[in-house]
Scaffold this active site. Sequence first.
Site, mmCIF file in Angstrom:
data_model
loop_
_atom_site.group_PDB
_atom_site.id
_atom_site.type_symbol
_atom_site.label_atom_id
_atom_site.label_comp_id
_atom_site.label_asym_id
_atom_site.label_seq_id
_atom_site.Cartn_x
_atom_site.Cartn_y
_atom_site.Cartn_z
ATOM 1 N N HIS A 320 0.855 -1.194 0.000
ATOM 2 C CA HIS A 320 0.000 0.000 0.000
ATOM 3 C C HIS A 320 0.891 1.244 0.000
ATOM 4 O O HIS A 320 1.787 1.385 0.850
ATOM 5 C CB HIS A 320 -0.935 0.011 1.223
ATOM 6 C CG HIS A 320 -1.998 1.037 1.089
ATOM 7 N ND1 HIS A 320 -3.178 0.818 0.410
ATOM 8 C CD2 HIS A 320 -2.013 2.320 1.491
ATOM 9 C CE1 HIS A 320 -3.889 1.931 0.435
ATOM 10 N NE2 HIS A 320 -3.214 2.860 1.078
ATOM 11 N N ALA A 321 0.657 2.157 -0.945
ATOM 12 C CA ALA A 321 1.540 3.317 -1.145
ATOM 13 C C ALA A 321 1.673 4.137 0.129
ATOM 14 O O ALA A 321 0.698 4.336 0.854
ATOM 15 C CB ALA A 321 0.979 4.189 -2.270
ATOM 16 N N HIS A 350 0.092 11.826 -5.650
ATOM 17 C CA HIS A 350 -0.452 11.864 -4.285
ATOM 18 C C HIS A 350 0.676 11.704 -3.265
ATOM 19 O O HIS A 350 0.820 12.494 -2.322
ATOM 20 C CB HIS A 350 -1.492 10.745 -4.100
ATOM 21 C CG HIS A 350 -2.015 10.658 -2.714
ATOM 22 N ND1 HIS A 350 -3.168 11.282 -2.296
ATOM 23 C CD2 HIS A 350 -1.504 10.059 -1.607
ATOM 24 C CE1 HIS A 350 -3.348 11.065 -1.011
ATOM 25 N NE2 HIS A 350 -2.359 10.328 -0.559
ATOM 26 N N GLU A 351 1.520 10.698 -3.484
ATOM 27 C CA GLU A 351 2.611 10.437 -2.523
ATOM 28 C C GLU A 351 3.673 11.532 -2.580
ATOM 29 O O GLU A 351 4.202 11.951 -1.547
ATOM 30 C CB GLU A 351 3.242 9.069 -2.803
ATOM 31 C CG GLU A 351 2.295 7.900 -2.624
ATOM 32 C CD GLU A 351 1.608 7.895 -1.260
ATOM 33 O OE1 GLU A 351 0.436 7.486 -1.204
ATOM 34 O OE2 GLU A 351 2.226 8.304 -0.269
ATOM 35 N N HIS A 354 2.840 14.341 -0.368
ATOM 36 C CA HIS A 354 3.244 14.169 1.032
ATOM 37 C C HIS A 354 4.713 14.587 1.213
ATOM 38 O O HIS A 354 5.052 15.322 2.151
ATOM 39 C CB HIS A 354 3.113 12.699 1.453
ATOM 40 C CG HIS A 354 1.716 12.223 1.658
ATOM 41 N ND1 HIS A 354 0.849 12.797 2.566
ATOM 42 C CD2 HIS A 354 1.029 11.204 1.094
ATOM 43 C CE1 HIS A 354 -0.312 12.151 2.549
ATOM 44 N NE2 HIS A 354 -0.236 11.189 1.660
ATOM 45 N N GLU A 378 -3.275 14.862 2.892
ATOM 46 C CA GLU A 378 -3.781 14.011 1.800
ATOM 47 C C GLU A 378 -4.186 14.831 0.580
ATOM 48 O O GLU A 378 -4.369 14.294 -0.498
ATOM 49 C CB GLU A 378 -4.987 13.200 2.292
ATOM 50 C CG GLU A 378 -4.683 12.276 3.456
ATOM 51 C CD GLU A 378 -3.513 11.345 3.189
ATOM 52 O OE1 GLU A 378 -2.848 10.945 4.159
ATOM 53 O OE2 GLU A 378 -3.247 11.032 2.011
ATOM 54 N N HIS A 480 -6.766 0.430 5.464
ATOM 55 C CA HIS A 480 -6.701 1.371 6.568
ATOM 56 C C HIS A 480 -7.341 0.833 7.832
ATOM 57 O O HIS A 480 -6.936 1.207 8.932
ATOM 58 C CB HIS A 480 -7.366 2.683 6.147
ATOM 59 C CG HIS A 480 -6.696 3.304 4.964
ATOM 60 N ND1 HIS A 480 -6.767 2.737 3.702
ATOM 61 C CD2 HIS A 480 -5.922 4.404 4.826
ATOM 62 C CE1 HIS A 480 -6.055 3.465 2.862
ATOM 63 N NE2 HIS A 480 -5.539 4.477 3.507
ATOM 64 N N TYR A 490 -9.199 11.514 4.282
ATOM 65 C CA TYR A 490 -9.381 11.479 2.834
ATOM 66 C C TYR A 490 -10.697 12.162 2.450
ATOM 67 O O TYR A 490 -10.798 12.814 1.420
ATOM 68 C CB TYR A 490 -9.352 10.035 2.328
ATOM 69 C CG TYR A 490 -8.066 9.324 2.639
ATOM 70 C CD1 TYR A 490 -7.995 8.392 3.672
ATOM 71 C CD2 TYR A 490 -6.900 9.620 1.944
ATOM 72 C CE1 TYR A 490 -6.797 7.753 3.976
ATOM 73 C CE2 TYR A 490 -5.703 8.983 2.242
ATOM 74 C CZ TYR A 490 -5.656 8.056 3.269
ATOM 75 O OH TYR A 490 -4.472 7.430 3.584
HETATM 76 C C1 LIG Z 1 -2.496 6.542 -1.472
HETATM 77 C C2 LIG Z 1 -2.789 6.373 -0.241
HETATM 78 C C3 LIG Z 1 -1.729 6.362 0.813
HETATM 79 SE SE1 LIG Z 1 -1.809 7.842 2.024
HETATM 80 C C4 LIG Z 1 -4.198 6.082 0.200
HETATM 81 O O1 LIG Z 1 -4.354 5.267 1.103
HETATM 82 N N1 LIG Z 1 -5.265 6.695 -0.349
HETATM 83 C C5 LIG Z 1 -5.245 7.757 -1.374
HETATM 84 C C6 LIG Z 1 -6.691 8.001 -1.723
HETATM 85 C C7 LIG Z 1 -7.548 7.269 -0.764
HETATM 86 C C8 LIG Z 1 -6.641 6.305 0.024
HETATM 87 C C9 LIG Z 1 -6.920 4.856 -0.377
HETATM 88 O O2 LIG Z 1 -6.159 4.310 -1.168
HETATM 89 O O3 LIG Z 1 -7.925 4.313 0.113
HETATM 90 ZN ZN LIG Z 2 -1.844 9.972 1.333
#
Ligand SMILES: C=C(C[SeH])C(=O)N1CCC[C@H]1C(=O)O
Ligand SMILES: [Zn+2]
Length: 597
Positions: A320-321, A350-351, A354, A378, A480, A490
Amino acid sequence: DLEALEHEGQEYIKTLDVATGFRRNRASLAEWAYTSNLTKENEERKIHVQLEISKEDKVAWEETKMYKWQDFQDLSLRRMFKKYSQLGASALPDDKYKKFMQVISDMESNYATAKICSYKNESKCDLSLEPDITEIFSKSQDPEELKHAWVQWHRAAGAPARDNFTEYVQLDNEAAQLNDFKNVAEWWLSEYEVPDFEAQIAALWEDVKPLYQQLHAYVRKRLRDKYGDQVVSARGPIPAHLLGNMWAQTWSNIESFTRPYPDKKEMDVTQAMKDQNYTALKMFQMSDEFFRSLNLTAMPELFWKNSIIEKPSDRDMVCHASAWDFFDGKDFRIKQCTTVDYEYFQTTHHEMGHIQYFLQYKHQPVVFRDGANPGFHEAVGDTIALSVSSPKHLRRVGLSNGEAEDDQTEINQLYKMGIDKIVFLPFAYTLDLFRYGVFRGTTAPEDYNCHYWNLRESLQGVEPPVNRTEEDFDAAAKYHVSADVEYARYYVSFIIQFQFHRALCQLAGEYVPEDFTKKLVDCDIYQSVAAGNALSNMLKMGSSKPWPDAMEALTGQRLMSADGLLEYFRPLHEWLQAENQRTGEHIGWEPSKMQYC
Ligand SMILES: C=C(C[SeH])C(=O)N1CCC[C@H]1C(=O)O
Ligand SMILES: [Zn+2]
């Protein structure tokens, strides 16, 4: 006298902040070592370091209590003491803290290593979420294959986490109470520093809901056209496995066969990236170049040396990024399992957003090296990605040969943005409404799945592809929830990024209200130093001031507001209302026929 005491406090906090920097550096290094190589040994070392640091945190916490910082004159000094007065999970007794770290670690590693068998070849059972299952959801249009992947993933990644999650809730609530919060829900909400935050996000949802319901009705019709009314009903919720994403949180992957004007030339950005031999590194270099074009900070040399941007073949890793600050002002990293496609092009921005925030506030005291609130962190990368995803920018970088905008291509473009940004909001809202209920005790373990799906049906208008029971635990099939990462951040981001985008577009001269040659949907702030400087001024603040001050610095507004998003999507909203009227589509959804309570 008071002045001398305050001076003493200043000196103390300076020393504490330096020590905190070293502690956070050690913690980040141990966590990075584990999540980038999921061995038992690395897990034990990580937990050992976390325990050591929690003991040091506790000592410092006792010391801060000796200062009457509430009486200090200096606002910034008071704010630093206030933040240090919150100990966090370290307030747990050592044995409980260790157990707490262990259950989270077990949930996260189960998620990261979960595998399923292929639908087409039942003996092939080594499919991971990334890239294998993600690819099935982006490409397959076979409802049975999608149902198989959905059911098997939720069985492998969700159900096994149920007991660990229940223990995690117990321990996290104990930690909350040791920090003077009733439960974790109040603790998470306190991060937004406004007393009525929960009411604010409810009000924002009321603002956006009419637009969402129109989009939901239109997509349900297009899916019914494609899969037939035995698979997609005319008036019920949409089956969650048909929306192009495991969690139905973004519907971009069904754009190609649901867009409003199918005969309009479509820019397939993923295909263009592949045709042009894009690599993960090139995606990162292009993102870095966009930030530099705004006069923001280049990625430092250690970033390129230490980041992991592709999935390793020789070990298990949390794919997961994520973006990492090592709190030494030099070491900043991204870890992600990049695949060359449009979705990961967005994730890379997105990353990188950060990392840019880390770089902009690295001069702040350690305790202020954070987003103005979690949603700000975010929103940075996504705001930049709003410019990158404009047809103008994609043409500029050679990723689209789409013809110049006309009304129909503009509706197609707004639709493409809407099935990513609008549909995300009810999903994000659901995930933390569910966990607020769990932490507050209104959702007991025997009701986890029933309450989760009640929320998903009533807010998002989706239903599970098969019946569910309390043998399942579908919430944990989302990263998450298994990794103890709060999610309202988010939801906030998807609202405020449009406020940021609108302000930056005006500063860049790319958007002029009422001037239809300068529309928000066409805005691309690329190379605008004026926009970049304004963004930098906000990011430099870190969490040194309450977030309304940061919001005001960039947008002139002190409140979150859906007006940025609603203005951006207004033409789409009007088109959807007319289209749903034309086809006589039912707006909203009747109760699901699936059993899950
Ligand atoms: C890219 C990330 C790492 Se902070 C992320 O979890 N995001 C970015 C958008 C929503 C959420 C997800 O993937 O559920
Ligand atoms: Zn993020």
